[in-house]
Design a protein around this motif. Structure first.
Motif, PDB file in Angstrom:
ATOM      1  N   ASP A 131       0.826  -1.212   0.000  1.00 55.98           N
ATOM      2  CA  ASP A 131       0.000   0.000   0.000  1.00 55.98           C
ATOM      3  C   ASP A 131       0.861   1.263   0.000  1.00 55.98           C
ATOM      4  O   ASP A 131       0.540   2.249  -0.684  1.00 55.98           O
ATOM      5  CB  ASP A 131      -0.910   0.018   1.238  1.00 55.98           C
ATOM      6  CG  ASP A 131      -2.002  -1.049   1.161  1.00 55.98           C
ATOM      7  OD1 ASP A 131      -2.346  -1.469   0.035  1.00 55.98           O
ATOM      8  OD2 ASP A 131      -2.488  -1.472   2.232  1.00 55.98           O
ATOM      9  N   ARG A 132       1.958   1.244   0.759  1.00 54.77           N
ATOM     10  CA  ARG A 132       2.736   2.463   0.971  1.00 54.77           C
ATOM     11  C   ARG A 132       3.876   2.652  -0.028  1.00 54.77           C
ATOM     12  O   ARG A 132       4.173   3.780  -0.428  1.00 54.77           O
ATOM     13  CB  ARG A 132       3.333   2.466   2.386  1.00 54.77           C
ATOM     14  CG  ARG A 132       2.322   2.433   3.499  1.00 54.77           C
ATOM     15  CD  ARG A 132       3.008   2.645   4.829  1.00 54.77           C
ATOM     16  NE  ARG A 132       2.088   2.454   5.962  1.00 54.77           N
ATOM     17  CZ  ARG A 132       2.268   2.952   7.165  1.00 54.77           C
ATOM     18  NH1 ARG A 132       3.349   3.682   7.399  1.00 54.77           N
ATOM     19  NH2 ARG A 132       1.405   2.733   8.126  1.00 54.77           N
ATOM     20  N   PHE A 133       4.537   1.562  -0.400  1.00 58.50           N
ATOM     21  CA  PHE A 133       5.807   1.702  -1.098  1.00 58.50           C
ATOM     22  C   PHE A 133       5.846   1.077  -2.490  1.00 58.50           C
ATOM     23  O   PHE A 133       6.848   1.225  -3.200  1.00 58.50           O
ATOM     24  CB  PHE A 133       6.929   1.067  -0.259  1.00 58.50           C
ATOM     25  CG  PHE A 133       7.016   1.585   1.144  1.00 58.50           C
ATOM     26  CD1 PHE A 133       7.361   2.897   1.401  1.00 58.50           C
ATOM     27  CD2 PHE A 133       6.744   0.755   2.224  1.00 58.50           C
ATOM     28  CE1 PHE A 133       7.449   3.376   2.697  1.00 58.50           C
ATOM     29  CE2 PHE A 133       6.821   1.217   3.521  1.00 58.50           C
ATOM     30  CZ  PHE A 133       7.172   2.532   3.765  1.00 58.50           C
ATOM     31  N   ASP A 134       4.801   0.401  -2.899  1.00 64.68           N
ATOM     32  CA  ASP A 134       4.871  -0.354  -4.147  1.00 64.68           C
ATOM     33  C   ASP A 134       5.048   0.546  -5.374  1.00 64.68           C
ATOM     34  O   ASP A 134       5.483   0.085  -6.424  1.00 64.68           O
ATOM     35  CB  ASP A 134       3.603  -1.214  -4.314  1.00 64.68           C
ATOM     36  CG  ASP A 134       3.814  -2.334  -5.325  1.00 64.68           C
ATOM     37  OD1 ASP A 134       4.869  -2.989  -5.250  1.00 64.68           O
ATOM     38  OD2 ASP A 134       2.935  -2.539  -6.175  1.00 64.68           O
ATOM     39  N   GLY A 135       4.748   1.829  -5.233  1.00 62.32           N
ATOM     40  CA  GLY A 135       4.893   2.743  -6.358  1.00 62.32           C
ATOM     41  C   GLY A 135       6.315   3.203  -6.602  1.00 62.32           C
ATOM     42  O   GLY A 135       6.552   4.003  -7.502  1.00 62.32           O
ATOM     43  N   GLY A 136       7.258   2.734  -5.782  1.00 63.39           N
ATOM     44  CA  GLY A 136       8.653   3.095  -6.003  1.00 63.39           C
ATOM     45  C   GLY A 136       9.189   4.129  -5.044  1.00 63.39           C
ATOM     46  O   GLY A 136      10.258   4.682  -5.270  1.00 63.39           O
ATOM     47  N   LYS A 137       8.480   4.382  -3.941  1.00 60.08           N
ATOM     48  CA  LYS A 137       8.931   5.346  -2.960  1.00 60.08           C
ATOM     49  C   LYS A 137       9.400   4.635  -1.703  1.00 60.08           C
ATOM     50  O   LYS A 137       8.964   3.546  -1.392  1.00 60.08           O
ATOM     51  CB  LYS A 137       7.794   6.321  -2.600  1.00 60.08           C
ATOM     52  CG  LYS A 137       7.279   7.158  -3.766  1.00 60.08           C
ATOM     53  CD  LYS A 137       6.161   8.086  -3.306  1.00 60.08           C
ATOM     54  CE  LYS A 137       5.638   8.932  -4.471  1.00 60.08           C
ATOM     55  NZ  LYS A 137       4.536   9.824  -4.041  1.00 60.08           N
ATOM     56  N   GLY A 138      10.318   5.298  -0.965  1.00 62.20           N
ATOM     57  CA  GLY A 138      10.761   4.740   0.304  1.00 62.20           C
ATOM     58  C   GLY A 138      12.188   4.237   0.251  1.00 62.20           C
ATOM     59  O   GLY A 138      12.782   4.036  -0.813  1.00 62.20           O
ATOM     60  N   ALA A 139      12.751   4.011   1.450  1.00 62.88           N
ATOM     61  CA  ALA A 139      14.156   3.617   1.577  1.00 62.88           C
ATOM     62  C   ALA A 139      14.428   2.223   1.045  1.00 62.88           C
ATOM     63  O   ALA A 139      15.583   1.869   0.814  1.00 62.88           O
ATOM     64  CB  ALA A 139      14.569   3.686   3.057  1.00 62.88           C
ATOM     65  N   GLY A 140      13.381   1.436   0.830  1.00 64.28           N
ATOM     66  CA  GLY A 140      13.578   0.055   0.426  1.00 64.28           C
ATOM     67  C   GLY A 140      13.873  -0.165  -1.038  1.00 64.28           C
ATOM     68  O   GLY A 140      14.178  -1.295  -1.441  1.00 64.28           O
ATOM     69  N   TRP A 141      13.818   0.863  -1.851  1.00 65.23           N
ATOM     70  CA  TRP A 141      14.050   0.701  -3.281  1.00 65.23           C
ATOM     71  C   TRP A 141      15.539   0.865  -3.609  1.00 65.23           C
ATOM     72  O   TRP A 141      15.951   1.784  -4.314  1.00 65.23           O
ATOM     73  CB  TRP A 141      13.180   1.662  -4.086  1.00 65.23           C
ATOM     74  CG  TRP A 141      11.751   1.215  -4.135  1.00 65.23           C
ATOM     75  CD1 TRP A 141      10.734   1.632  -3.332  1.00 65.23           C
ATOM     76  CD2 TRP A 141      11.186   0.250  -5.022  1.00 65.23           C
ATOM     77  NE1 TRP A 141       9.566   0.991  -3.649  1.00 65.23           N
ATOM     78  CE2 TRP A 141       9.803   0.136  -4.695  1.00 65.23           C
ATOM     79  CE3 TRP A 141      11.686  -0.522  -6.061  1.00 65.23           C
ATOM     80  CZ2 TRP A 141       8.943  -0.722  -5.363  1.00 65.23           C
ATOM     81  CZ3 TRP A 141      10.827  -1.385  -6.733  1.00 65.23           C
ATOM     82  CH2 TRP A 141       9.469  -1.481  -6.385  1.00 65.23           C
ATOM     83  N   THR A 142      16.324  -0.043  -3.074  1.00 65.73           N
ATOM     84  CA  THR A 142      17.730  -0.191  -3.434  1.00 65.73           C
ATOM     85  C   THR A 142      17.921  -1.645  -3.854  1.00 65.73           C
ATOM     86  O   THR A 142      17.165  -2.523  -3.412  1.00 65.73           O
ATOM     87  CB  THR A 142      18.661   0.145  -2.264  1.00 65.73           C
ATOM     88  OG1 THR A 142      18.416  -0.774  -1.191  1.00 65.73           O
ATOM     89  CG2 THR A 142      18.447   1.573  -1.778  1.00 65.73           C
ATOM     90  N   PRO A 143      18.900  -1.941  -4.696  1.00 63.18           N
ATOM     91  CA  PRO A 143      19.039  -3.318  -5.183  1.00 63.18           C
ATOM     92  C   PRO A 143      19.245  -4.345  -4.083  1.00 63.18           C
ATOM     93  O   PRO A 143      18.652  -5.428  -4.117  1.00 63.18           O
ATOM     94  CB  PRO A 143      20.260  -3.233  -6.105  1.00 63.18           C
ATOM     95  CG  PRO A 143      20.287  -1.818  -6.574  1.00 63.18           C
ATOM     96  CD  PRO A 143      19.819  -1.022  -5.396  1.00 63.18           C
ATOM     97  N   ASP A 144      20.081  -4.028  -3.083  1.00 63.80           N
ATOM     98  CA  ASP A 144      20.346  -5.020  -2.039  1.00 63.80           C
ATOM     99  C   ASP A 144      19.114  -5.303  -1.195  1.00 63.80           C
ATOM    100  O   ASP A 144      18.781  -6.466  -0.923  1.00 63.80           O
ATOM    101  CB  ASP A 144      21.518  -4.590  -1.166  1.00 63.80           C
ATOM    102  CG  ASP A 144      21.330  -3.213  -0.554  1.00 63.80           C
ATOM    103  OD1 ASP A 144      20.676  -2.359  -1.190  1.00 63.80           O
ATOM    104  OD2 ASP A 144      21.842  -2.980   0.568  1.00 63.80           O
ATOM    105  N   LEU A 145      18.404  -4.240  -0.784  1.00 63.09           N
ATOM    106  CA  LEU A 145      17.207  -4.443   0.036  1.00 63.09           C
ATOM    107  C   LEU A 145      16.096  -5.105  -0.769  1.00 63.09           C
ATOM    108  O   LEU A 145      15.336  -5.928  -0.238  1.00 63.09           O
ATOM    109  CB  LEU A 145      16.729  -3.107   0.605  1.00 63.09           C
ATOM    110  CG  LEU A 145      17.647  -2.472   1.659  1.00 63.09           C
ATOM    111  CD1 LEU A 145      17.099  -1.124   2.092  1.00 63.09           C
ATOM    112  CD2 LEU A 145      17.816  -3.388   2.856  1.00 63.09           C
ATOM    113  N   THR A 146      15.982  -4.771  -2.044  1.00 61.60           N
ATOM    114  CA  THR A 146      14.968  -5.410  -2.884  1.00 61.60           C
ATOM    115  C   THR A 146      15.267  -6.899  -3.033  1.00 61.60           C
ATOM    116  O   THR A 146      14.351  -7.737  -2.953  1.00 61.60           O
ATOM    117  CB  THR A 146      14.904  -4.734  -4.269  1.00 61.60           C
ATOM    118  OG1 THR A 146      14.622  -3.340  -4.098  1.00 61.60           O
ATOM    119  CG2 THR A 146      13.822  -5.360  -5.133  1.00 61.60           C
TER     120      THR A 146
END
Length: 566
Positions: free
Chosen positions: A99-114
């Motif tokens: 709901d919050r981050f699937d659009g590409g926002k937030g700290a989690g959109w880095t290759p390692d965390l993904t």
């Protein structure tokens, strides 16, 4: 960055389902899972009690805690509990992420965390989809596809090392598991194969020399190999070869208690995880007497001694590096005895700096100086590189002498500041009951003597130095009245006694044990031999000998066989 991420994510075609699901192999902690289910969040040394809050509400988006949470490793802990309450929490938080981050926002959109997140979501997919409506299942699968597409385009921006291994392993997992993503497998395997050849050296080590990071790499490569085998695909030879190089190195870095040596930012690892990873690797090769990733190991009886016998990493690999050259850790059976203070990053920047200093390790240090120091710094991937001024001369060799195994080490980390070289000799008796040590500060050339003389003019009473032995918090230490010996009582009932040759003053001082997952540092003690260097050669000799053990200590055994745990 966010707009680019969103465009990449939008190109993903929704998969119809999972082609296969690799068997979950990650190890979670039941106790931590219960805490999360109850709404007690412990991250980066902070405890937040919020039973009704979402995990995404407990930290600012750009904080280190937020980054840690975005990797979704906490799913392993909730899955370890596995009851209805834990499953509902896991589902609420994962679908909350969508709901919050699937659009590409937030700290989690880095290759390692993904990559880390994809592996956990796929591992626990049935746990996350069970009992949900069809629309939720579709949202979950679409999000997996979006993250996979993002990863296929952005993995090259990951820092070489563990971050890139996580990104590429996540690509392999997604390609093997998600319908319509198979085209990404070959490209991911090709890149992973190259990194296995360039990032895992001939000793089976990684550039950071972080033992816990090496364990993470082995775990990822073993997961990839198992997933490929389950999908009926061959494991590329370089990946298998990297696993076979890493496993003996991790065995060399394994104490008798089953934990890892804690050097260069690494912890001892989750209980049982090292042994499990070694078994899963399928490799049974034992370490030899050579250095492994720059570490030397002495083992006899129930005693293991692991020493940092190389210079700290520099350059891009130096961000977590410690000034720990010639430092030791000692374990008797299942009980750690001599340790380092550890990595303090979870408790803030000041504790991180403290843990990196030479005085926070069990070795000799000149007062006010570390054997490796800050040089010119620069920023790489948004982080400042540290420990750029490291010893350029480190010697280490092992031999057998007088019914003991000997390790000789030396480094010139104090050459530029004091004209001195530190040499350390360690003898472990063949029965494992006695460690004899000698630490020497010496000049090696006329130029060294001139530098030493210049420093002595500023230090007329001699150059102060200390040989430190940091103790595990479970060790009870007592100094005898004459200050000539310290008794160390282990939790198992064993008693070890440390003595010295009288050339230094022996004392007990406070210390701390920095342990990941704790709310705050644990208080402990350290044995300190302190003196002053007055001449071109100064030495101090010491012994650590087992004086007594109870019947319970005999049962509290350790083993070098990674297939045996208790």
């Amino acid at each position: 960055m966010n707009r680019v991420t969103a465009r990449l994510a939008a190109r993903a075609r929704p998969p119809k389902g999972l082609v296969s699901q690799p068997e979950p192999r990650s190890i979670g902690l039941f106790a931590r899972g219960r805490q999360l289910s109850a709404g007690n969040f412990l991250f980066a040394g902070q405890l937040i009690e919020a039973p009704e809050a979402s995990i995404w509400d407990i930290a600012p988006d750009q904080s280190e805690t937020a980054r840690h949470i975005q990797g979704c490793a906490w799913l392993d802990d909730l899955a370890a509990v596995g009851d209805h309450k834990a499953r509902i929490k896991a589902q609420d938080w994962v679908y909350g992420w969508i709901d919050r981050f699937d659009g590409g926002k937030g700290a989690g959109w880095t290759p390692d965390l993904t990559g880390r997140r994809l592996i956990r979501w796929i591992n626990h997919a049935f746990f996350l989809m069970r009992g949900r409506e069809k629309v939720d299942t579709e949202r979950f699968l679409i999000s997996l596809a979006r993250q996979s597409v993002f990863l296929s385009r952005r993995w090259k921006s990951a820092r070489p090392g563990l971050a890139r291994f996580e990104a590429l392993s996540g690509m392999v997992y997604a390609g093997l598991s998600l319908e319509g993503m198979q085209q990404h497998v070959d490209a991911a395997l090709s890149a992973l194969t190259k990194d296995c050849q360039t990032q895992i050296n001939a000793e089976g080590g990684v550039p950071t020399r972080n033992p816990e990071e090496l364990l993470e790499v082995l775990t990822l490569l073993s997961w990839v190999a198992k997933a490929l085998a389950e999908a009926g695909r061959d494991v590329p030879v370089p990946i298998r070869a990297a696993i076979d190089r890493i496993a003996p190195t991790l065995r060399a870095l394994r104490h008798a208690d089953g934990g890892l040596a804690r050097f260069h930012g690494g912890g001892r690892g989750i209980d049982g995880r090292l042994d499990y990873a070694l078994v899963e690797s399928g490799n049974k090769e034992q370490p030899n007497n050579l250095r492994h990733m720059g570490y030397a190991r002495l083992a006899a009886g129930r005693t293991t001694l692991i020493a940092d016998a190389a210079a700290p990493p520099s350059g891009k690999a130096s961000y977590e590096a410690h000034a720990s050259t010639c430092a030791i850790e000692v374990t008797s059976g299942r009980r750690p005895m001599i340790v380092s203070a550890g990595a303090g990053g979870d408790f803030g920047p000041e504790w991180k700096s403290y843990g990196r200093a030479t005085a926070s390790h069990s070795t000799l240090s000149i007062e006010g100086y570390s054997s490796s120091r800050l040089g010119s710094s620069k920023r790489v991937h948004g982080e400042e590189e540290l420990l750029l001024d490291v010893p350029d001369y480190v010697l280490a060799q092992q031999s057998t002498v007088n019914n003991a195994t000997r390790l000789e080490m030396a480094h010139n980390g104090y050459l530029s500041t004091h004209g001195l070289t530190h040499a350390r000799t360690l003898d472990l008796s063949l029965d494992g009951r006695t460690i004899s040590g000698e630490d020497v500060l010496t000049t090696l050339s006329r130029a060294d003597e001139k530098r030493f003389d210049q420093v002595r003019l500023r230090e007329p009473e001699g150059i102060p130095y200390s040989v430190r032995f940091h103790l595990h918090p479970d060790v009870v230490a007592s100094l005898d009245l004459g200050g000539t010996a310290v008794s160390l009582t282990l939790k198992s009932g064993e008693i070890w006694v440390m003595r010295h040759d009288g050339s230094a003053e022996m004392g007990l001082e406070t210390s701390v044990y920095l342990e990941k997952g704790r709310l705050k540092p644990r208080s402990t003690q350290q044995v300190v031999l302190s003196s002053r260097a007055m001449s071109y050669a100064t030495r101090v000799r010491w012994t650590l000998a087992k004086a007594h053990e109870t019947p319970n200590a005999v049962r509290d055994f350790g083993t070098d066989d990674p297939t045996i745990t208790d």
